[in-house]
Design an enzyme around this catalytic site. Sequence first.
Site, mmCIF file in Angstrom:
data_model
loop_
_atom_site.group_PDB
_atom_site.id
_atom_site.type_symbol
_atom_site.label_atom_id
_atom_site.label_comp_id
_atom_site.label_asym_id
_atom_site.label_seq_id
_atom_site.Cartn_x
_atom_site.Cartn_y
_atom_site.Cartn_z
ATOM 1 N N LYS A 168 1.012 -1.457 0.067
ATOM 2 C CA LYS A 168 -0.124 0.049 -0.156
ATOM 3 C C LYS A 168 0.840 1.330 -0.256
ATOM 4 C CE LYS A 168 -3.887 -2.126 1.774
ATOM 5 N NZ LYS A 168 -4.572 -3.004 3.142
ATOM 6 N N GLN B 163 -4.422 -1.289 9.736
ATOM 7 C CA GLN B 163 -4.426 -2.699 9.052
ATOM 8 C C GLN B 163 -5.338 -3.801 9.830
ATOM 9 O OE1 GLN B 163 -3.899 -3.149 5.790
ATOM 10 N NE2 GLN B 163 -3.789 -5.386 6.304
ATOM 11 N N ASP C 245 -10.841 3.666 4.275
ATOM 12 C CA ASP C 245 -10.964 2.140 4.671
ATOM 13 C C ASP C 245 -12.855 1.930 4.573
ATOM 14 O OD1 ASP C 245 -9.556 -0.147 4.004
ATOM 15 O OD2 ASP C 245 -9.193 -0.159 6.697
#
Length: 289
Positions: free
Chosen positions: A54, A98, A121
């Site tokens: 990422k 994450q 997200d």
Amino acid sequence: MAAKILDGKAIAQKVRDEVREGVARFAAAHGRPPGLEVVLVGEDPASVTHTRSKERVSNEVGIRGRLRALPAGTTEAELLALIAELNADDAVDGILVQLPLPEHLREHAVLDAIAPAKDVDGLHPVNAGLLALGRPGGLAPCTPVGCMRLLAEAGVELAGARAVVVGRSHLVGRPMAQLLLAQHATVAIAHSRTRDLRAICREADVLVAAAGKAKLIGGDWIKEGATVIDVGMNRDDAGKLVGDVDFEAARERAAWITPVPGGVGPMTIASLLEATLRAAEARVAKQRP
Ligand code: GUN
């Protein structure tokens, strides 16, 4: 009929090219690139790989991407303090923590602390709520957004189509169902307690498999001419990466199918980059007098 392959690698490349152009325009207009902060707690090998990708790919398209790798023993207070700092930093447009987090950290407390406008997200309750209400302006989770792009690229007609989503996670199944519903599909969510999963799958014009079980979905579960999106990333007994769908059998009946690897996987990061650019644009639009 042998299915056409939905090439996630090629489509992700196209999305990255679009984002690169948008990022250049943003940087020229505002004197800074969009900023993305990826937060990793601990050393789970898959998470280390994903978060490094990422960071790398965001920098490749001109985003200022930074990985914050914190030790496994980081306390919740320390993590919340970092999130508060990133929320307050005007050069940061996107924050991604994450998952999964180490067990001593409460996922809800952490996700709820991210400013909704920076929640690339789409996991904050405000963004999940906007999506569930069918209201615009929110951010949606990257993997289902990537799946929708694959469906759009294949030209699949969603209005009135029967869509079945197998899996009900907050990262994939639930938001996927909402995105399909927003495009006027008739949506069913199936899961591990669903009775006669095979019969339900056989009705699907669009089947999205996100159960996390290798080859759960057999070839004879696929409706003739269906579009099959396989979100699964499992290792088989030989250690090979396989999806939730028996690809070789399913491709005999489907019209379109995503391979694993090279299908949904590459789309997730591409969608994250897109979300970061969108979040940056929305934030500067809001700051304008
Ligand atoms: N872990 C696996 N997939 C994801 C994702 O899309 N977002 C976050 N935050 N964590 C993940």
